[in-house]
Design a protein around this motif. Structure first.
Motif, PDB file in Angstrom:
ATOM      1  N   MET A   1      75.104 105.602  27.614  1.00 41.49           N
ATOM      2  CA  MET A   1      73.743 105.479  27.169  1.00 41.49           C
ATOM      3  C   MET A   1      72.975 106.784  27.416  1.00 41.49           C
ATOM      4  O   MET A   1      72.172 107.188  26.592  1.00 41.49           O
ATOM      5  N   TRP A   2      73.256 107.438  28.544  1.00 38.99           N
ATOM      6  CA  TRP A   2      72.555 108.692  28.844  1.00 38.99           C
ATOM      7  C   TRP A   2      72.883 109.761  27.808  1.00 38.99           C
ATOM      8  O   TRP A   2      72.056 110.617  27.509  1.00 38.99           O
ATOM      9  N   SER A   3      74.095 109.717  27.259  1.00 34.62           N
ATOM     10  CA  SER A   3      74.467 110.724  26.264  1.00 34.62           C
ATOM     11  C   SER A   3      73.680 110.558  24.966  1.00 34.62           C
ATOM     12  O   SER A   3      73.571 111.499  24.188  1.00 34.62           O
ATOM     13  N   LEU A   4      73.113 109.403  24.721  1.00 34.90           N
ATOM     14  CA  LEU A   4      72.266 109.188  23.549  1.00 34.90           C
ATOM     15  C   LEU A   4      70.802 109.490  23.853  1.00 34.90           C
ATOM     16  O   LEU A   4      70.074 110.004  23.009  1.00 34.90           O
ATOM     17  N   LEU A   5      70.368 109.165  25.057  1.00 34.66           N
ATOM     18  CA  LEU A   5      68.964 109.365  25.406  1.00 34.66           C
ATOM     19  C   LEU A   5      68.606 110.829  25.674  1.00 34.66           C
ATOM     20  O   LEU A   5      67.484 111.251  25.395  1.00 34.66           O
ATOM     21  N   THR A   6      69.553 111.590  26.194  1.00 26.21           N
ATOM     22  CA  THR A   6      69.265 112.991  26.518  1.00 26.21           C
ATOM     23  C   THR A   6      68.936 113.818  25.272  1.00 26.21           C
ATOM     24  O   THR A   6      67.909 114.505  25.252  1.00 26.21           O
ATOM     25  N   PRO A   7      69.745 113.793  24.204  1.00 24.26           N
ATOM     26  CA  PRO A   7      69.367 114.563  23.005  1.00 24.26           C
ATOM     27  C   PRO A   7      68.082 114.055  22.357  1.00 24.26           C
ATOM     28  O   PRO A   7      67.284 114.845  21.843  1.00 24.26           O
ATOM     29  N   TYR A   8      67.864 112.749  22.404  1.00 23.57           N
ATOM     30  CA  TYR A   8      66.641 112.190  21.838  1.00 23.57           C
ATOM     31  C   TYR A   8      65.421 112.729  22.579  1.00 23.57           C
ATOM     32  O   TYR A   8      64.457 113.181  21.960  1.00 23.57           O
ATOM     33  N   GLN A   9      65.461 112.709  23.899  1.00 28.06           N
ATOM     34  CA  GLN A   9      64.331 113.190  24.695  1.00 28.06           C
ATOM     35  C   GLN A   9      64.127 114.684  24.494  1.00 28.06           C
ATOM     36  O   GLN A   9      62.993 115.159  24.400  1.00 28.06           O
ATOM     37  N   THR A  10      65.210 115.441  24.412  1.00 29.68           N
ATOM     38  CA  THR A  10      65.113 116.876  24.172  1.00 29.68           C
ATOM     39  C   THR A  10      64.447 117.156  22.834  1.00 29.68           C
ATOM     40  O   THR A  10      63.569 118.021  22.727  1.00 29.68           O
ATOM     41  N   LEU A  11      64.840 116.431  21.805  1.00 32.54           N
ATOM     42  CA  LEU A  11      64.248 116.606  20.484  1.00 32.54           C
ATOM     43  C   LEU A  11      62.767 116.242  20.494  1.00 32.54           C
ATOM     44  O   LEU A  11      61.947 116.933  19.899  1.00 32.54           O
ATOM     45  N   ARG A  12      62.403 115.186  21.187  1.00 32.71           N
ATOM     46  CA  ARG A  12      60.987 114.804  21.264  1.00 32.71           C
ATOM     47  C   ARG A  12      60.166 115.874  21.984  1.00 32.71           C
ATOM     48  O   ARG A  12      59.039 116.153  21.594  1.00 32.71           O
ATOM     49  N   ILE A  13      60.707 116.478  23.025  1.00 26.40           N
ATOM     50  CA  ILE A  13      60.001 117.542  23.736  1.00 26.40           C
ATOM     51  C   ILE A  13      59.765 118.727  22.804  1.00 26.40           C
ATOM     52  O   ILE A  13      58.669 119.291  22.764  1.00 26.40           O
ATOM     53  N   VAL A  14      60.773 119.100  22.035  1.00 26.63           N
ATOM     54  CA  VAL A  14      60.630 120.208  21.092  1.00 26.63           C
ATOM     55  C   VAL A  14      59.600 119.865  20.022  1.00 26.63           C
ATOM     56  O   VAL A  14      58.789 120.707  19.625  1.00 26.63           O
ATOM     57  N   MET A  15      59.597 118.618  19.554  1.00 29.38           N
ATOM     58  CA  MET A  15      58.633 118.190  18.538  1.00 29.38           C
ATOM     59  C   MET A  15      57.204 118.284  19.070  1.00 29.38           C
ATOM     60  O   MET A  15      56.304 118.747  18.369  1.00 29.38           O
ATOM     61  N   VAL A  16      56.985 117.858  20.299  1.00 28.59           N
ATOM     62  CA  VAL A  16      55.648 117.917  20.892  1.00 28.59           C
ATOM     63  C   VAL A  16      55.215 119.368  21.082  1.00 28.59           C
ATOM     64  O   VAL A  16      54.077 119.722  20.779  1.00 28.59           O
ATOM     65  N   ASP A  17      56.139 120.219  21.543  1.00 32.60           N
ATOM     66  CA  ASP A  17      55.806 121.640  21.699  1.00 32.60           C
ATOM     67  C   ASP A  17      55.424 122.269  20.365  1.00 32.60           C
ATOM     68  O   ASP A  17      54.475 123.045  20.280  1.00 32.60           O
TER      69      ASP A  17
END
Length: 59
Positions: A1-17
């Motif tokens: 599950m962590w392998s799916l959540l980590t890229p998702y969270q990374t992408l969201r951080i980049v989107m917010v930036d």
């Protein structure tokens, strides 16, 4: 599950930036599907840019 959540969270951080770098854009309005589409375009363009630079310096 962590392998799916980590890229998702990374992408969201980049989107917010990215959204915060443009005045008047609300980061909550960023769409994940559009961000994934843009990511795919950037990945596909990587080969095009490399090929174009190679032809510029080969002649």
């Amino acid at each position: 599950m962590w392998s799916l959540l980590t890229p998702y969270q990374t992408l969201r951080i980049v989107m917010v930036d990215a959204a915060e770098s443009v005045p008047g854009i609300d980061p909550d309005r960023c769409c994940l599907s559009i961000a994934l589409h843009i990511r795919d375009q950037v990945i596909q363009a990587a080969g095009i840019v490399t090929a174009a630079i190679g032809t510029l310096f080969s002649g």
